[in-house]
Design an enzyme around this catalytic site. Structure first.
Site, PDB file in Angstrom:
ATOM      1  N   ALA A 143      54.502  67.293   3.415  1.00 36.40           N
ATOM      2  CA  ALA A 143      54.814  67.375   2.290  1.00 36.40           C
ATOM      3  C   ALA A 143      54.220  68.585   1.379  1.00 36.40           C
ATOM      4  O   ALA A 143      55.168  68.245   0.368  1.00 36.40           O
ATOM      5  CB  ALA A 143      53.175  66.933   1.887  1.00 36.40           C
ATOM      6  N   TYR A 144      53.744  69.537   1.142  1.00 37.76           N
ATOM      7  CA  TYR A 144      54.128  70.649   0.461  1.00 37.76           C
ATOM      8  C   TYR A 144      55.446  70.767   0.543  1.00 37.76           C
ATOM      9  O   TYR A 144      55.924  71.526  -0.460  1.00 37.76           O
ATOM     10  CB  TYR A 144      53.030  71.864   0.720  1.00 37.76           C
ATOM     11  N   CYS A 145      56.053  71.466   1.309  1.00 37.69           N
ATOM     12  CA  CYS A 145      57.312  72.072   1.228  1.00 37.69           C
ATOM     13  C   CYS A 145      58.562  71.178   0.487  1.00 37.69           C
ATOM     14  O   CYS A 145      59.230  71.707  -0.259  1.00 37.69           O
ATOM     15  CB  CYS A 145      57.357  72.572   2.969  1.00 37.69           C
TER      16      CYS A 145
END
Length: 293
Positions: A143-145
């Site tokens: 999700a962050y990437c």
């Protein structure tokens, strides 16, 4: 006059302080009102604290009106708000995964939309805070990437659109920075593994104050790219090879004895992220007629 989102903690608070020290009036936006006031306390230039969720366009629009009424139109906007979650995609709750994307990507777009009228009048500068997570997507951080790569792409597209209007758009690339998001880095198996496979010089954790100084210098020159630390600029030409390198290391790590610890759990990283997730989960759900429960 500068606006900084995610200004209650970490890089956001440090950038607000650096801009204030440089003489700018600063509006600090974030989820934690008390922490915002603590971050603003003692800053030398006039400040304004506005509690706002960057995923709430109406709240950001109201914040933009309040900022203009109290401090004047913004000529610098730093879209810094961000959260992260670590753990396997398959065991990460769908609403938690979505929340990371909503804050990091949609929140950046909402921020730009709310403050573009300011920047149009001032021919200002919009700085999107991205990450080296957009260079090579790491497992257990999907999700962050994905959201940071999206935020980078959004800013690059926005730059092309706004250049004829005299508005500059920059992207800030941050590496390991000592905020609460990576607090206990050596105790988190995902972060520990990511860092362990980087060159020794790349494992160094920067202070938020150092990053803020670099971002403030980039803001002053309306830079299209800001690298924190500066050596990241030399990584840009190598980006096509990073996904293959990450994939190779990931396969080895996940197959080694003890590799199962990387998939053992899911969690929101840092006190700021946990505060956002808690506030989001406790917020009343909208009814179909558009009103809150």
């Amino acid at each position: 006059m500068a606006v900084v989102t995610g200004a209650a903690r970490g890089v956001g608070a440090a950038v607000a302080a650096a801009l204030s020290e440089a003489g700018a009036r600063v509006a600090l936006l974030g989820r934690e009102e008390e922490r915002l006031r603590e971050a603003a306390a003692g800053l030398p230039a006039p400040t304004l604290c506005v509690e706002a969720d960057v995923t709430d366009q109406a709240a950001l629009d109201a914040a933009a009106r309040e900022v203009e009424a109290r401090l004047g139109p913004a000529d610098v906007v730093v879209a810094n708000a961000g959260i992260a979650v670590s753990g396997p995609f398959r065991t990460t709750a769908a609403d938690l995964w979505q929340r990371v994307v909503d804050v990091n990507l949609t929140g950046a777009a909402n921020t730009a939309r709310a403050f573009l009228p300011h920047l149009t009048r001032t021919r200002g500068y919009f700085l999107q805070v991205a990450s080296t997570a957009s260079f090579g997507s790491a497992p257990m951080m999907s999700a962050y990437c994905a959201s940071k790569a999206g935020a980078e792409s959004f800013a690059q597209a926005l730059r092309c659109e706004l250049e004829p209007d005299g508005i500059a758009v920059g992207v800030a690339y941050l590496h390991w920075t000592g905020t609460d998001m990576i607090g206990g880095i050596d105790d988190n198996p995902v972060l520990r593994a990511l860092r362990a496979h980087q060159p020794r010089f790349a494992r160094r954790v920067q202070t938020p104050a150092r990053v803020a100084d670099l971002l403030t210098a980039g803001i002053a020159r309306r830079a299209p790219r800001v690298h924190a630390p500066p050596w990241l600029r030399w990584c840009q030409p190598l980006r096509p090879v990073f996904p293959a390198l990450v994939a190779r290391v990931s396969r080895r790590e996940l197959r080694r004895p003890g590799g199962a610890e990387l998939t053992a759990g899911t969690g929101v990283l840092g006190a700021g992220g946990r505060a956002d997730w808690s506030a989001h989960r406790s917020a009343p759900s909208p009814r179909p007629d558009g009103q809150a429960d």
